[in-house]
Design an enzyme around this catalytic site. Sequence first.
Site, mmCIF file in Angstrom:
data_model
loop_
_atom_site.group_PDB
_atom_site.id
_atom_site.type_symbol
_atom_site.label_atom_id
_atom_site.label_comp_id
_atom_site.label_asym_id
_atom_site.label_seq_id
_atom_site.Cartn_x
_atom_site.Cartn_y
_atom_site.Cartn_z
ATOM 1 N N ASN A 10 0.884 -1.170 0.000
ATOM 2 C CA ASN A 10 0.000 0.000 0.000
ATOM 3 C C ASN A 10 0.915 1.211 0.000
ATOM 4 O OD1 ASN A 10 -1.742 2.088 0.473
ATOM 5 N ND2 ASN A 10 -2.379 1.408 2.515
ATOM 6 N N LYS A 12 0.156 4.264 -0.218
ATOM 7 C CA LYS A 12 -0.449 5.448 0.415
ATOM 8 C C LYS A 12 -0.218 6.686 -0.465
ATOM 9 C CE LYS A 12 -0.050 3.109 4.783
ATOM 10 N NZ LYS A 12 0.089 3.165 6.241
ATOM 11 N N HIS A 95 -9.404 1.513 4.572
ATOM 12 C CA HIS A 95 -8.162 1.621 5.354
ATOM 13 C C HIS A 95 -8.399 2.559 6.545
ATOM 14 C CE1 HIS A 95 -4.045 2.572 6.439
ATOM 15 N NE2 HIS A 95 -3.713 1.445 5.827
ATOM 16 N N GLU A 97 -6.717 4.874 7.674
ATOM 17 C CA GLU A 97 -6.430 6.285 7.376
ATOM 18 C C GLU A 97 -7.607 6.945 6.661
ATOM 19 O OE1 GLU A 97 -2.730 5.461 5.418
ATOM 20 O OE2 GLU A 97 -1.876 4.875 7.355
ATOM 21 N N GLY A 173 2.586 2.117 10.752
ATOM 22 C CA GLY A 173 3.569 3.199 10.631
ATOM 23 C C GLY A 173 4.301 3.520 11.917
ATOM 24 N N SER A 213 3.386 -2.345 10.179
ATOM 25 C CA SER A 213 4.832 -2.435 10.403
ATOM 26 C C SER A 213 5.428 -3.789 10.023
ATOM 27 C CB SER A 213 5.168 -2.096 11.860
ATOM 28 O OG SER A 213 4.795 -0.757 12.159
HETATM 29 P P1 13P Z 1 3.091 0.224 7.622
HETATM 30 O O1 13P Z 1 3.551 -1.092 7.021
HETATM 31 O O2 13P Z 1 3.865 1.396 7.148
HETATM 32 O O3 13P Z 1 2.959 0.129 9.113
HETATM 33 O O4 13P Z 1 1.604 0.453 7.057
HETATM 34 C C1 13P Z 1 0.675 -0.562 7.156
HETATM 35 C C2 13P Z 1 -0.512 -0.183 6.387
HETATM 36 O O5 13P Z 1 -1.262 0.705 6.768
HETATM 37 C C3 13P Z 1 -0.773 -0.912 5.135
HETATM 38 O O6 13P Z 1 -2.045 -0.626 4.665
#
Ligand code: 13P
Length: 250
Positions: A10, A12, A95, A97, A173, A213
Amino acid sequence: MARRKIIAGNWKMNMTPTEAVALVDTLKPLVVNDDVDVVFCVPAIDIIPAMEAAKGSNIAIGAENLYFEDKGAYTGEISPAMLVDAGVKYVIIGHSERREYFAETDETVNKKVLKAFAYGLTPIICCGETLTQREQGITIDWIRQQIKIAFLNVTEEQAKKAVIAYEPIWAIGTGKVATTEQAEEVCAAIRACIKELYGAETAEAIRIQYGGSVSASSAPELFAQPDIDGGLVGGASLKPDFGKIVNYNK
Ligand code: 13P
């Protein structure tokens, strides 16, 4: 039949179209693994150049979002038909976010899931609890509710093809990956919930990812769990390390 692993990046809100092409070119030789479905979910503007760059490889290009109407006066949104026409097969839905910053709810997630299926797209449906919810001991209740609403009016045949991503919000994250036990516990609970909703056959078929993560060092143990069928990877999907994650079993 054993479920095939699915490992998705992803991206983002990262990578310009030019950078996207460079990243696909860099990762293309590193993410070859015949045992795994490999998906790069990229920003909408990167879909077409990334698709072009990924041609002839094992990489499928996915989207990070879609809108739940077919077309019309929805300035700024991306329709399911646009994704299909561009060759997209997978789309991340709900997601955390998007829920946090763009007011998505379980109800809009459900509308998007239904629309994705109506257009033949495979949704990667996200769920996950906050740290407060985990500390309150309501993680499983919370996730079950998210899943039940996301799957309202989804047929058994559709549910079999769905991908669910369990992403504890406190692990996204933060570098703070869930323990293997925590991740497996919730993924198993999700599968049990799907079994209640649709029966054993669907529960056996549906693929459930862990996200939060994920790194080259945590992936092998996580993906070896009986109910974890791969990962949804943020930060590490933008680096050559993603090749190691995809080849977690080599
Ligand atoms: P990270 O791997 O950066 O923690 O992000 C996970 C995520 O939100 C994947 O959709």
